[in-house]
Design a protein around this motif. Structure first.
Motif, PDB file in Angstrom:
ATOM      1  N   GLU A 179      -0.670   9.448   2.023  1.00  0.00           N
ATOM      2  CA  GLU A 179      -2.037   9.358   2.539  1.00  0.00           C
ATOM      3  C   GLU A 179      -2.376   7.951   3.029  1.00  0.00           C
ATOM      4  O   GLU A 179      -3.022   7.789   4.053  1.00  0.00           O
ATOM      5  N   TYR A 180      -1.972   6.927   2.275  1.00  0.00           N
ATOM      6  CA  TYR A 180      -2.346   5.577   2.698  1.00  0.00           C
ATOM      7  C   TYR A 180      -1.249   4.842   3.452  1.00  0.00           C
ATOM      8  O   TYR A 180      -1.558   3.985   4.273  1.00  0.00           O
ATOM      9  N   SER A 189       0.601   6.027   5.746  1.00  0.00           N
ATOM     10  CA  SER A 189       0.611   6.510   7.130  1.00  0.00           C
ATOM     11  C   SER A 189      -0.662   6.129   7.879  1.00  0.00           C
ATOM     12  O   SER A 189      -0.788   6.406   9.072  1.00  0.00           O
ATOM     13  N   ASP A 190      -1.590   5.487   7.216  1.00  0.00           N
ATOM     14  CA  ASP A 190      -2.888   5.139   7.790  1.00  0.00           C
ATOM     15  C   ASP A 190      -2.792   3.798   8.529  1.00  0.00           C
ATOM     16  O   ASP A 190      -2.569   2.758   7.903  1.00  0.00           O
ATOM     17  N   GLU A 215      -5.026   1.876   9.651  1.00  0.00           N
ATOM     18  CA  GLU A 215      -5.996   0.889   9.164  1.00  0.00           C
ATOM     19  C   GLU A 215      -5.501   0.207   7.889  1.00  0.00           C
ATOM     20  O   GLU A 215      -5.682  -0.989   7.698  1.00  0.00           O
ATOM     21  N   PRO A 256       2.610   1.961  10.260  1.00  0.00           N
ATOM     22  CA  PRO A 256       2.428   3.139   9.432  1.00  0.00           C
ATOM     23  C   PRO A 256       3.762   3.852   9.183  1.00  0.00           C
ATOM     24  O   PRO A 256       4.616   3.905  10.057  1.00  0.00           O
ATOM     25  N   HIS A 271      -5.265   2.709  -0.894  1.00  0.00           N
ATOM     26  CA  HIS A 271      -5.907   3.681  -0.011  1.00  0.00           C
ATOM     27  C   HIS A 271      -7.260   3.116   0.388  1.00  0.00           C
ATOM     28  O   HIS A 271      -8.008   2.602  -0.453  1.00  0.00           O
ATOM     29  N   ARG A 272      -7.605   3.220   1.659  1.00  0.00           N
ATOM     30  CA  ARG A 272      -8.851   2.591   2.129  1.00  0.00           C
ATOM     31  C   ARG A 272     -10.119   3.207   1.533  1.00  0.00           C
ATOM     32  O   ARG A 272     -11.167   2.557   1.495  1.00  0.00           O
TER      33      ARG A 272
END
Length: 185
Positions: free
Chosen positions: A24-25, A27-28, A30, A39, A97-98
């Motif tokens: 989840e994070y 690959s982000d 941001e 990513p 994770h953002r």
């Protein structure tokens, strides 16, 4: 091996069950904007988690990539490792994770890593680098007691471009009461 545990964040070895949460994070774009990686693809994330999960089998382990867990869910990856055993030097890093930025979780985890690095790895000095524009990471390092030592010019090659890094460090005797700072589980 027991790892430091803070009031909200616990650290543990990765397992293959962490792959979806880490994906989840990692690959982000941001989240990875300031990183030297990413990513990440699913294969890259899987490889990272599986390598980190196998690391606990190494009896001479000097590098720890750990899951940062909040309420039973992996929300970040943190690491501390020895860079020079003779001189007692090490480094640390973290990615979260953002959805969990701005809540103090990275600072709590950084302090847990410092406690582990100074007490378990017997380091005397721990350093960290970050991009000069990464205000969030700068705040984490400063809140954790790190001192800015300077700017490393053209320090990293990231996605085909040279970039600077800020270089921070903290010494064993500068870490505020490392034994009392966290508990071990």
């Amino acid at each position: 091996m027991p790892y430091p545990c803070g009031p909200r964040i616990s650290l543990r070895d990765f397992t293959s069950a962490d792959i979806p949460a880490v994906r989840e994070y990692t690959s982000d774009p941001e989240v990875t904007h300031w990183s030297t990686w990413g990513p990440n693809t699913l294969d890259q994330t899987t490889s990272f988690v599986e390598d980190a999960a196998r690391a606990h089998l190494n009896e001479d382990r000097t590098a720890y990539s750990l899951a940062a867990v909040l309420d039973g869910k992996t929300i970040g990856s943190v690491a501390v490792w020895t860079t020079d055993p003779h001189d007692g030097n090490g480094e640390l890093g973290y990615t979260f994770h953002r959805d969990h930025w701005g809540n103090g979780y990275a600072t709590e985890a950084a302090n847990q890593l410092l406690t582990f690095g100074f007490n378990t790895l017997q380091l005397e000095r721990i350093s960290a680098t970050c991009h000069p524009d990464n205000i969030g990471s700068i705040r984490v390092l400063e809140k954790s007691g790190f001192t800015l030592e300077g700017r490393l010019r053209s320090h990293r090659l990231v996605r085909g471009a040279r970039r600077d890094s800020l270089f921070y460090s903290i010494l064993r005797d500068e870490h505020a009461n490392p034994v009392a700072a966290t508990t071990f589980q």
